[in-house]
Design an enzyme around this catalytic site. Structure first.
Site, PDB file in Angstrom:
ATOM      1  N   TRP A 253     -36.846 -84.863  19.514  1.00  0.00           N
ATOM      2  CA  TRP A 253     -36.786 -83.835  20.562  1.00  0.00           C
ATOM      3  C   TRP A 253     -38.193 -83.467  21.025  1.00  0.00           C
ATOM      4  O   TRP A 253     -38.416 -83.181  22.214  1.00  0.00           O
ATOM      5  CB  TRP A 253     -36.078 -82.582  20.029  1.00  0.00           C
ATOM      6  CG  TRP A 253     -36.025 -81.447  21.002  1.00  0.00           C
ATOM      7  CD1 TRP A 253     -35.042 -81.179  21.916  1.00  0.00           C
ATOM      8  CD2 TRP A 253     -36.996 -80.388  21.159  1.00  0.00           C
ATOM      9  NE1 TRP A 253     -35.343 -80.041  22.629  1.00  0.00           N
ATOM     10  CE2 TRP A 253     -36.529 -79.544  22.194  1.00  0.00           C
ATOM     11  CE3 TRP A 253     -38.201 -80.087  20.542  1.00  0.00           C
ATOM     12  CZ2 TRP A 253     -37.237 -78.407  22.601  1.00  0.00           C
ATOM     13  CZ3 TRP A 253     -38.907 -78.966  20.951  1.00  0.00           C
ATOM     14  CH2 TRP A 253     -38.422 -78.142  21.963  1.00  0.00           C
ATOM     15  N   HIS A 254     -39.149 -83.500  20.110  1.00  0.00           N
ATOM     16  CA  HIS A 254     -40.501 -83.075  20.444  1.00  0.00           C
ATOM     17  C   HIS A 254     -41.235 -84.068  21.327  1.00  0.00           C
ATOM     18  O   HIS A 254     -42.205 -83.684  22.000  1.00  0.00           O
ATOM     19  CB  HIS A 254     -41.312 -82.817  19.170  1.00  0.00           C
ATOM     20  CG  HIS A 254     -41.007 -81.511  18.523  1.00  0.00           C
ATOM     21  ND1 HIS A 254     -39.961 -81.338  17.645  1.00  0.00           N
ATOM     22  CD2 HIS A 254     -41.592 -80.291  18.652  1.00  0.00           C
ATOM     23  CE1 HIS A 254     -39.931 -80.068  17.249  1.00  0.00           C
ATOM     24  NE2 HIS A 254     -40.905 -79.420  17.851  1.00  0.00           N
ATOM     25  N   GLY A 255     -40.844 -85.316  21.343  1.00  0.00           N
ATOM     26  CA  GLY A 255     -41.546 -86.229  22.222  1.00  0.00           C
ATOM     27  C   GLY A 255     -41.222 -87.678  21.954  1.00  0.00           C
ATOM     28  O   GLY A 255     -40.705 -88.046  20.893  1.00  0.00           O
TER      29      GLY A 255
ATOM     30  N   SER B  83     -34.771 -83.743  15.421  1.00  0.00           N
ATOM     31  CA  SER B  83     -35.728 -82.678  15.733  1.00  0.00           C
ATOM     32  C   SER B  83     -37.089 -83.271  16.091  1.00  0.00           C
ATOM     33  O   SER B  83     -37.740 -82.827  17.048  1.00  0.00           O
ATOM     34  CB  SER B  83     -35.868 -81.735  14.534  1.00  0.00           C
ATOM     35  OG  SER B  83     -36.838 -80.740  14.795  1.00  0.00           O
TER      36      SER B  83
ATOM     37  N   PHE C  94     -43.088 -80.550  25.793  1.00  0.00           N
ATOM     38  CA  PHE C  94     -41.814 -80.920  25.199  1.00  0.00           C
ATOM     39  C   PHE C  94     -40.624 -80.463  26.044  1.00  0.00           C
ATOM     40  O   PHE C  94     -39.508 -80.791  25.735  1.00  0.00           O
ATOM     41  CB  PHE C  94     -41.683 -80.326  23.779  1.00  0.00           C
ATOM     42  CG  PHE C  94     -42.851 -80.688  22.895  1.00  0.00           C
ATOM     43  CD1 PHE C  94     -43.356 -81.975  22.877  1.00  0.00           C
ATOM     44  CD2 PHE C  94     -43.452 -79.737  22.075  1.00  0.00           C
ATOM     45  CE1 PHE C  94     -44.419 -82.320  22.069  1.00  0.00           C
ATOM     46  CE2 PHE C  94     -44.510 -80.070  21.259  1.00  0.00           C
ATOM     47  CZ  PHE C  94     -45.000 -81.363  21.252  1.00  0.00           C
TER      48      PHE C  94
END
Length: 487
Positions: free
Chosen positions: A325-327, A322, A487
């Site tokens: 996934w954001h960066g 997770s 994102f």
């Protein structure tokens, strides 16, 4: 195209009129209008990346058709892998190529080897993390035989590209959203009014709270070495309200806009800052993403079944993924790891689902225990947000060191008071306080003002709505791009 711009204010009424008054007698024509409008909405940013959106839609549409016909397990798995490779391959290249390249160089440099590969000036396509996961979810549901494949490319493209939620979610499930494109829509006045009310609240959260908080959060984070503990706490608080109001504000506008066209999107936020433990926070924050990871990653790994080692492994995997996934930054991975550490004691003690209902349900004020839980949970979240906002790990650790190291200095509190007095003014603090009160009062609704004024006389109710509109006009901060566009 941004929601809070003149472009969108012109675009939306035109599409609305064409949708309900020109194409309303033909469902396929309505869906085609949605596709064209959505591609225009997305292409307004950069038309070159429409190719990626079309390619992702086309590949998963074809994979879906073949999955509907294929029964052999090996062939079905091969089709699933085609979708995974295409979607995750695009996501990996555009989002993570330079990250892995830089870490590869750093690793060799650590051992005294100098490597100078060519990096690429890659532009991250807006929304690729969202629509890639949406189409992947569709293929995985087909693979699990949870739905029938879409057989009309226009309908499927409308599902993938639906402009209200295309670039920042919520990440819709095909089982929920796709059937809505297969049935004729009829204009529902109450649904549309509800949508406009939610849009109004979303614009307030974004343009008044988030954009103003962004000014002060940026001021403090960008000069964190110049400030002491209490001022740095203020910076973290401003960012906490910025990211919540920015992203949940976008979701409110998206859900409200969808209702204008007869669609119901999934809820993405449920007052996460009123959570009494971290488990509850993650059931209320970015719901569409957290449930996506739960259903397509966490549960297939075994979820909370098995030994303690397996449970711990699965929790760390889900939170680290997770974060990633954001960066492409170690700060996001650290943010995910920290939340995993927060969550583990609850999970191992089987207390992660102790708080399911809303806080202080049926009461105006929370109990002392609930209030303590909310304060502790918010404080832990605040610390994690510092990693999320920091430029790099060194910045995050330095920020935390200065923040905790300066909390005992009386002069530092005078510095914080001076910052508030000189830079922020009274209005923004009053508006944040009013926002928190309204959110608390409306915490049993889909959004804070959904039912807040419905019992009032019509002139008073409309005066309330116009007051919010005037506040948006008067106190809108300097325009900031939606955080989750990156994102």
């Amino acid at each position: 195209m941004l929601f809070h711009t003149l472009d969108f204010a012109i675009f939306l009424p035109i599409v609305f009129v064409l949708y309900w008054f020109v194409t309303n007698r033909n469902l396929r024509l309505q869906n085609l209008l949605i596709v064209l409008a959505s591609y225009l909405f997305y292409g307004w940013w950069d038309f070159r990346f429409l190719v990626l959106l079309f390619f992702s839609s086309f590949v998963d549409f074809c994979v879906g058709i073949y999955l509907g016909k294929e029964n052999h397990p090996r062939n079905r798995k091969m089709l699933l892998w085609i979708s995974l490779i295409v979607n995750l391959g695009m996501l990996g290249f555009f989002k993570y190529y330079n990250f892995f390249l830089q870490n590869f160089v750093d690793a060799f440099s650590f051992f005294g080897k100098k490597v100078e590969p060519d990096s690429l000036k890659i532009i991250l396509p807006v929304g690729i993390s969202f629509y890639s996961f949406q189409t992947l979810g569709y293929v995985m549901d087909l693979y699990r035989r949870k739905l029938e494949p879409a057989r009309d490319f226009i309908t499927f493209s409308a599902f993938v590209s639906f402009f209200p939620q295309l670039v920042a979610g919520p990440i819709e499930r095909a089982t929920h959203m796709l059937p809505q494109f297969h049935v004729k829509r009829y204009f529902n006045h109450d649904q549309a009014v509800n949508g406009l009310r939610q849009m109004l609240w979303g614009f307030f959260k974004k343009m008044v709270i988030a954009d103003n908080c962004a000014i002060y959060a940026n001021m403090i984070f960008d000069n964190s070495s110049s400030y002491a503990g209490p001022t740095l706490v203020l910076g973290a608080l401003f960012f906490a309200f910025q990211i919540y109001c920015d992203f949940s504000g976008y979701s409110d506008i998206a859900l409200g806009t969808a209702r204008l066209f007869g669609f119901e999107l999934m809820r993405n936020f449920a007052y996460p800052y009123f959570s009494r433990d971290i488990g509850e926070f993650w059931r209320r924050w970015h719901i569409s993403l957290s449930t996506w990871f739960r259903d397509y990653v966490y549960i297939p790994l075994g979820g909370s079944q098995g030994s303690a080692v397996i449970k711990i492994r699965n929790i760390f995997i889900i939170f680290l993924v997770s974060g990633f996934w954001h960066g492409a930054n170690w700060t996001f991975i650290a943010w995910g790891a920290l939340n995993a550490l927060y969550f583990l004691p609850l999970m191992l003690a089987h207390k992660n689902r102790d708080n399911i209902a809303i806080a202080a349900q049926g009461h105006l004020l929370p109990s002392a225990r609930e209030l303590a839980g909310m304060i502790i949970t918010f404080s832990l979240t605040l610390i994690a947000w510092i990693f999320f906002r920091a430029e790099n790990m060194q910045h995050a650790l330095s920020y935390l060191e200065r923040m905790f190291g300066g909390l005992t200095d009386p002069a530092a509190y005078r510095e914080a008071w001076t910052f508030i007095h000189v830079n922020t003014g009274f209005a923004i603090h009053f508006l944040i306080a009013a926002f928190i009160v309204l959110e608390w009062i409306g915490r049993d609704s889909q959004y804070a003002i959904q039912h807040f004024s419905l019992g009032w006389r019509k002139p008073v109710r409309w005066a309330f709505y116009y007051s919010i509109a005037v506040i948006i006009f008067l106190y809108a901060g300097k325009e900031q791009q939606f955080i989750y566009f990156q994102f």
